[in-house]
Design a protein around this motif. Sequence first.
Motif, PDB file in Angstrom:
ATOM      1  N   MET A  97      29.699  46.117  48.496  1.00 17.10           N
ATOM      2  CA  MET A  97      30.555  47.086  49.591  1.00 17.10           C
ATOM      3  C   MET A  97      30.870  46.271  50.795  1.00 17.10           C
ATOM      4  O   MET A  97      31.359  46.906  51.812  1.00 17.10           O
ATOM      5  N   GLU A  98      30.411  44.991  50.788  1.00 15.72           N
ATOM      6  CA  GLU A  98      31.223  44.082  51.921  1.00 15.72           C
ATOM      7  C   GLU A  98      32.331  44.249  52.375  1.00 15.72           C
ATOM      8  O   GLU A  98      33.145  44.431  51.155  1.00 15.72           O
ATOM      9  N   LEU A 108      26.715  40.503  58.980  1.00 18.80           N
ATOM     10  CA  LEU A 108      26.681  39.318  58.161  1.00 18.80           C
ATOM     11  C   LEU A 108      25.437  39.402  57.172  1.00 18.80           C
ATOM     12  O   LEU A 108      24.419  39.800  57.816  1.00 18.80           O
ATOM     13  N   LEU A 109      25.632  39.542  55.793  1.00 16.86           N
ATOM     14  CA  LEU A 109      24.627  39.456  54.858  1.00 16.86           C
ATOM     15  C   LEU A 109      24.109  38.307  54.162  1.00 16.86           C
ATOM     16  O   LEU A 109      25.340  37.543  54.100  1.00 16.86           O
ATOM     17  N   HIS A 125      28.954  33.302  58.130  1.00 23.02           N
ATOM     18  CA  HIS A 125      30.488  33.650  57.452  1.00 23.02           C
ATOM     19  C   HIS A 125      30.177  35.306  56.814  1.00 23.02           C
ATOM     20  O   HIS A 125      29.124  35.608  56.433  1.00 23.02           O
ATOM     21  N   GLY A 126      31.308  35.938  57.041  1.00 21.97           N
ATOM     22  CA  GLY A 126      31.184  37.268  56.253  1.00 21.97           C
ATOM     23  C   GLY A 126      32.365  37.415  55.230  1.00 21.97           C
ATOM     24  O   GLY A 126      32.939  36.533  54.809  1.00 21.97           O
ATOM     25  N   THR A 127      31.821  38.220  54.344  1.00 19.94           N
ATOM     26  CA  THR A 127      32.654  38.520  52.931  1.00 19.94           C
ATOM     27  C   THR A 127      33.631  39.529  53.160  1.00 19.94           C
ATOM     28  O   THR A 127      33.423  40.978  53.627  1.00 19.94           O
ATOM     29  N   PHE A 128      34.993  39.199  52.817  1.00 19.94           N
ATOM     30  CA  PHE A 128      35.892  40.386  52.991  1.00 19.94           C
ATOM     31  C   PHE A 128      36.615  40.518  51.748  1.00 19.94           C
ATOM     32  O   PHE A 128      36.863  39.649  50.846  1.00 19.94           O
TER      33      PHE A 128
END
Length: 128
Positions: A97-98, A108-109, A125-128
């Motif tokens: 669900m990121e 950030l996970l 870094h983030g996920t999109f």
Amino acid sequence: MALENFESFFERQLELSDREIIGVVIGSSEVSYRFVGFPYSLVAKIASQQEVHRDNFIKAFTSLRKGSDEVSIKEIAYNRFWIHFVCDWDRQRVLDMEPWTFRRCLILLATVTEEDCIHMTALTHGTF
């Protein structure tokens, strides 16, 4: 039976070796930087210059994730949280669900393993 009587009763009945008398000491750094028994964990960092109120984040994240089982969230550093799940399905659902946000700030996970240090996990870094 009073606690003192209980202890003295067992002291008379047990014979401990020198090593057993000393006991085992576990250093606090070993305990706080590692985790055991929570294979379904994430480390979360809220990308904000302002400090996030711990209770507000925990309440919001717990209600929004809508998992099937309980989740436990612990603040481990400034804007950094350790989230552990009962089952991998719930953890994977959160990752799927990121991106997540909290008060217009990116969360950030990162997945962590037993070998990882939850305080040192890189969250850049983030996920999109």
